[in-house]
Write a protein that holds these residues in place. Sequence first.
Motif, PDB file in Angstrom:
ATOM      1  N   PRO A 114      12.049  22.042 -61.221  1.00  0.00           N
ATOM      2  CA  PRO A 114      11.219  21.681 -60.086  1.00  0.00           C
ATOM      3  C   PRO A 114      10.011  22.619 -59.918  1.00  0.00           C
ATOM      4  O   PRO A 114       9.994  23.693 -60.475  1.00  0.00           O
ATOM      5  CB  PRO A 114      12.179  21.866 -58.922  1.00  0.00           C
ATOM      6  N   THR A 115       9.054  22.087 -59.135  1.00  0.00           N
ATOM      7  CA  THR A 115       7.976  22.939 -58.621  1.00  0.00           C
ATOM      8  C   THR A 115       8.658  23.975 -57.743  1.00  0.00           C
ATOM      9  O   THR A 115       9.821  23.826 -57.373  1.00  0.00           O
ATOM     10  CB  THR A 115       7.022  22.045 -57.780  1.00  0.00           C
ATOM     11  N   GLY A 116       7.933  24.999 -57.356  1.00  0.00           N
ATOM     12  CA  GLY A 116       8.538  26.028 -56.501  1.00  0.00           C
ATOM     13  C   GLY A 116       8.829  25.518 -55.096  1.00  0.00           C
ATOM     14  O   GLY A 116       9.125  24.343 -54.895  1.00  0.00           O
ATOM     15  N   ASP A 117       8.723  26.406 -54.139  1.00  0.00           N
ATOM     16  CA  ASP A 117       9.015  26.063 -52.739  1.00  0.00           C
ATOM     17  C   ASP A 117       7.707  25.755 -52.015  1.00  0.00           C
ATOM     18  O   ASP A 117       6.753  26.540 -52.095  1.00  0.00           O
ATOM     19  CB  ASP A 117       9.712  27.244 -52.068  1.00  0.00           C
ATOM     20  N   VAL A 118       7.707  24.612 -51.319  1.00  0.00           N
ATOM     21  CA  VAL A 118       6.465  24.136 -50.712  1.00  0.00           C
ATOM     22  C   VAL A 118       6.658  23.914 -49.211  1.00  0.00           C
ATOM     23  O   VAL A 118       7.701  23.414 -48.779  1.00  0.00           O
ATOM     24  CB  VAL A 118       6.023  22.814 -51.401  1.00  0.00           C
ATOM     25  N   LEU A 119       5.641  24.282 -48.441  1.00  0.00           N
ATOM     26  CA  LEU A 119       5.658  24.060 -46.989  1.00  0.00           C
ATOM     27  C   LEU A 119       4.490  23.173 -46.596  1.00  0.00           C
ATOM     28  O   LEU A 119       3.351  23.424 -47.006  1.00  0.00           O
ATOM     29  CB  LEU A 119       5.519  25.413 -46.261  1.00  0.00           C
ATOM     30  N   ASN A 120       4.771  22.127 -45.811  1.00  0.00           N
ATOM     31  CA  ASN A 120       3.686  21.334 -45.226  1.00  0.00           C
ATOM     32  C   ASN A 120       3.811  21.383 -43.709  1.00  0.00           C
ATOM     33  O   ASN A 120       4.882  21.130 -43.159  1.00  0.00           O
ATOM     34  CB  ASN A 120       3.753  19.872 -45.683  1.00  0.00           C
ATOM     35  N   VAL A 121       2.702  21.679 -43.035  1.00  0.00           N
ATOM     36  CA  VAL A 121       2.706  21.709 -41.567  1.00  0.00           C
ATOM     37  C   VAL A 121       1.948  20.485 -41.063  1.00  0.00           C
ATOM     38  O   VAL A 121       0.734  20.381 -41.265  1.00  0.00           O
ATOM     39  CB  VAL A 121       2.046  23.009 -41.047  1.00  0.00           C
ATOM     40  N   GLY A 122       2.655  19.559 -40.411  1.00  0.00           N
ATOM     41  CA  GLY A 122       2.054  18.333 -39.877  1.00  0.00           C
ATOM     42  C   GLY A 122       2.339  17.148 -40.789  1.00  0.00           C
ATOM     43  O   GLY A 122       1.729  16.999 -41.836  1.00  0.00           O
ATOM     44  N   PHE A 123       3.296  16.261 -40.366  1.00  0.00           N
ATOM     45  CA  PHE A 123       3.714  15.130 -41.213  1.00  0.00           C
ATOM     46  C   PHE A 123       2.746  13.952 -41.103  1.00  0.00           C
ATOM     47  O   PHE A 123       2.403  13.331 -42.100  1.00  0.00           O
ATOM     48  CB  PHE A 123       5.131  14.687 -40.817  1.00  0.00           C
ATOM     49  N   GLY A 124       2.322  13.615 -39.872  1.00  0.00           N
ATOM     50  CA  GLY A 124       1.374  12.511 -39.671  1.00  0.00           C
ATOM     51  C   GLY A 124       1.875  11.207 -40.239  1.00  0.00           C
ATOM     52  O   GLY A 124       2.873  10.631 -39.799  1.00  0.00           O
ATOM     53  N   MET A 125       1.207  10.699 -41.280  1.00  0.00           N
ATOM     54  CA  MET A 125       1.615   9.457 -41.938  1.00  0.00           C
ATOM     55  C   MET A 125       2.436   9.762 -43.186  1.00  0.00           C
ATOM     56  O   MET A 125       2.755   8.836 -43.958  1.00  0.00           O
ATOM     57  CB  MET A 125       0.375   8.629 -42.295  1.00  0.00           C
ATOM     58  N   GLU A 138       6.390  13.764 -55.349  1.00  0.00           N
ATOM     59  CA  GLU A 138       6.184  13.408 -56.766  1.00  0.00           C
ATOM     60  C   GLU A 138       6.233  14.631 -57.678  1.00  0.00           C
ATOM     61  O   GLU A 138       6.505  14.527 -58.860  1.00  0.00           O
ATOM     62  CB  GLU A 138       4.834  12.688 -56.946  1.00  0.00           C
ATOM     63  N   HIS A 139       5.939  15.808 -57.105  1.00  0.00           N
ATOM     64  CA  HIS A 139       5.974  17.047 -57.908  1.00  0.00           C
ATOM     65  C   HIS A 139       7.369  17.664 -57.945  1.00  0.00           C
ATOM     66  O   HIS A 139       7.538  18.746 -58.515  1.00  0.00           O
ATOM     67  CB  HIS A 139       4.954  18.054 -57.357  1.00  0.00           C
ATOM     68  N   LYS A 140       8.336  17.006 -57.282  1.00  0.00           N
ATOM     69  CA  LYS A 140       9.729  17.452 -57.269  1.00  0.00           C
ATOM     70  C   LYS A 140       9.890  18.940 -56.912  1.00  0.00           C
ATOM     71  O   LYS A 140      10.373  19.735 -57.731  1.00  0.00           O
ATOM     72  CB  LYS A 140      10.380  17.187 -58.636  1.00  0.00           C
ATOM     73  N   PRO A 141       9.468  19.300 -55.721  1.00  0.00           N
ATOM     74  CA  PRO A 141       9.608  20.718 -55.359  1.00  0.00           C
ATOM     75  C   PRO A 141      11.068  21.123 -55.209  1.00  0.00           C
ATOM     76  O   PRO A 141      11.910  20.293 -54.833  1.00  0.00           O
ATOM     77  CB  PRO A 141       8.885  20.822 -54.020  1.00  0.00           C
ATOM     78  N   ARG A 142      11.319  22.407 -55.468  1.00  0.00           N
ATOM     79  CA  ARG A 142      12.690  22.902 -55.306  1.00  0.00           C
ATOM     80  C   ARG A 142      13.067  22.838 -53.820  1.00  0.00           C
ATOM     81  O   ARG A 142      14.116  22.342 -53.440  1.00  0.00           O
ATOM     82  CB  ARG A 142      12.717  24.360 -55.806  1.00  0.00           C
ATOM     83  N   ARG A 143      12.155  23.300 -52.978  1.00  0.00           N
ATOM     84  CA  ARG A 143      12.355  23.252 -51.532  1.00  0.00           C
ATOM     85  C   ARG A 143      11.091  22.636 -50.941  1.00  0.00           C
ATOM     86  O   ARG A 143       9.984  23.046 -51.326  1.00  0.00           O
ATOM     87  CB  ARG A 143      12.527  24.699 -51.066  1.00  0.00           C
ATOM     88  N   HIS A 144      11.247  21.668 -50.043  1.00  0.00           N
ATOM     89  CA  HIS A 144      10.095  20.979 -49.459  1.00  0.00           C
ATOM     90  C   HIS A 144      10.278  20.988 -47.942  1.00  0.00           C
ATOM     91  O   HIS A 144      10.939  20.128 -47.380  1.00  0.00           O
ATOM     92  CB  HIS A 144      10.033  19.542 -50.021  1.00  0.00           C
ATOM     93  N   VAL A 145       9.698  22.006 -47.299  1.00  0.00           N
ATOM     94  CA  VAL A 145       9.874  22.160 -45.849  1.00  0.00           C
ATOM     95  C   VAL A 145       8.712  21.474 -45.129  1.00  0.00           C
ATOM     96  O   VAL A 145       7.549  21.654 -45.510  1.00  0.00           O
ATOM     97  CB  VAL A 145       9.933  23.659 -45.460  1.00  0.00           C
ATOM     98  N   ILE A 146       9.045  20.674 -44.108  1.00  0.00           N
ATOM     99  CA  ILE A 146       8.006  19.990 -43.320  1.00  0.00           C
ATOM    100  C   ILE A 146       8.185  20.381 -41.861  1.00  0.00           C
ATOM    101  O   ILE A 146       9.248  20.140 -41.273  1.00  0.00           O
ATOM    102  CB  ILE A 146       8.109  18.452 -43.440  1.00  0.00           C
ATOM    103  N   ILE A 147       7.153  20.977 -41.286  1.00  0.00           N
ATOM    104  CA  ILE A 147       7.212  21.281 -39.845  1.00  0.00           C
ATOM    105  C   ILE A 147       6.458  20.181 -39.116  1.00  0.00           C
ATOM    106  O   ILE A 147       5.298  19.892 -39.432  1.00  0.00           O
ATOM    107  CB  ILE A 147       6.560  22.641 -39.511  1.00  0.00           C
ATOM    108  N   GLU A 148       7.105  19.581 -38.123  1.00  0.00           N
ATOM    109  CA  GLU A 148       6.462  18.517 -37.337  1.00  0.00           C
ATOM    110  C   GLU A 148       6.894  18.679 -35.889  1.00  0.00           C
ATOM    111  O   GLU A 148       8.080  18.831 -35.600  1.00  0.00           O
ATOM    112  CB  GLU A 148       6.847  17.132 -37.871  1.00  0.00           C
ATOM    113  N   ALA A 149       5.917  18.585 -34.958  1.00  0.00           N
ATOM    114  CA  ALA A 149       6.235  18.865 -33.554  1.00  0.00           C
ATOM    115  C   ALA A 149       6.269  17.635 -32.662  1.00  0.00           C
ATOM    116  O   ALA A 149       6.780  17.696 -31.545  1.00  0.00           O
ATOM    117  CB  ALA A 149       5.208  19.857 -33.005  1.00  0.00           C
ATOM    118  N   HIS A 150       5.703  16.518 -33.122  1.00  0.00           N
ATOM    119  CA  HIS A 150       5.656  15.362 -32.213  1.00  0.00           C
ATOM    120  C   HIS A 150       6.962  14.569 -32.308  1.00  0.00           C
ATOM    121  O   HIS A 150       7.353  14.144 -33.409  1.00  0.00           O
ATOM    122  CB  HIS A 150       4.470  14.456 -32.542  1.00  0.00           C
TER     123      HIS A 150
END
Length: 392
Positions: free
Chosen positions: A215-226, A235-247
């Motif tokens: 896998p790709t390394g560990d990835v963080l995305n802030v804001g999911f939206g759509m 698609e990059h198959k990250p090892r860890r895929h953290v998504i922070i979303e507040a709404h």
Amino acid sequence: MAAMTAGAELWQALCAAREAAEAPAKAASEEENSGAKSGAAPGPAPGPAPDAEGLLAKTQSCLDKDPENASSYQDEESGASVLMVASQLGLIEVVKTLLERGAPWNALDRKGRCAGEYALEAGHQAVVDLLVDHGVRAEMLLGAIEKRKLERGPMAANEDYLKSNVEYTSDEQKLMDPNGDAVMMEWERPLMQLHAQVICQRGALTAGESSEQTPTGDVLNVGFGMGIVDSYIQEHKPRRHVIIEAHPQVYKRMLDDGWDKKPGVEIVFGRWQDRVASIGQFDGIFFDTYGEYYADLKAFQDNLPRLLRPSGVYSFFNGLCPRNIFFHGVCCQVVQLQLDHMGIEASFQPCELEADANADDTWQGVKRRYWWNDTYYLPICVMRPTTAATDA
Ligand SMILES: C[S@@+](CC[C@H](N)C(=O)[O-])C[C@H]1O[C@@H](n2cnc3c(N)ncnc32)[C@H](O)[C@@H]1O
């Protein structure tokens, strides 16, 4: 008759030089329009070059008479300032002198154009660079940029937005807030694909694996939206895929669509402000929220030395002052300097947008448009190998 102010006197001298420089070109085009000349004639000769020394002396004497009025003078009718005309004429010493004596670098004429744009359009790159440098220093000193809202989400403050009702349109083209502003739009898809690529591909390398290996390394995305960027991250198959979303409604949508069951995904429900302290370290990070100020983006970035691994890549939705290309450039440089102080090297990759980004149809039903340009400057910010904190 009332005496002319020092500003008006300087304005007249600069405009006379501009008219003299433009006169032959104007005459030639009038002649051409009247059909008096065939295409065989050579192009119009440029008018006389402005008398740089004479205009500098005039500038200094007007500034000595009344510094405030002369440095900040703007024509009543057009709104053009003495700094704008000097920039358009490429009079670098005059521009320098005016700036040193307090001319506002970011004043706008009645068409919303600033001195930097006058210089840019006239092709005076040295003046453009001088104005950008001055703007960056002023912004860094005053923190003026901090108070600007990020262009996405011009009205709703973040906490109000998070309490409001949002709606995904039935054609799945937009996520809308209750004020009729777009939280996220489908035209950004190609940009989100690039953002995902930048943070994941480099992330794979920092995880110590070759780019073909998963896998790709560990990835963080802030804001999911759509969920557009997150779909590409997957698609990059990250090892860890953290998504922070507040709404809460966006979070519900994530659960309804089964995001909690996708490989490597960890959904962190809450504001990033309350959650980033304890989520570990990453090889790739993307930041794209709504209803926040530049100060919030900067506050998030202050966490990067702790969040981003050595050689890790950070990127964000670059909606900094997109209405004015010159201010946009200044903002990008401010970010670059701020990140540089944290050991992060930022560059901006120009990406040509597809036609739908600026098509009228795209923006139909959106109260406040948040994008105007054909080129998007994609931030690629890489943590220098020696500066980041290491995993505990
Ligand atoms: C512009 S959208 C993100 C679009 C996303 N990049 C995509 O590809 O679809 C912004 C998202 O950030 C969320 N958001 C806003 N403020 C936030 C905050 N303080 N913390 C976490 N998420 C936030 C919004 O609810 C929204 O879902």
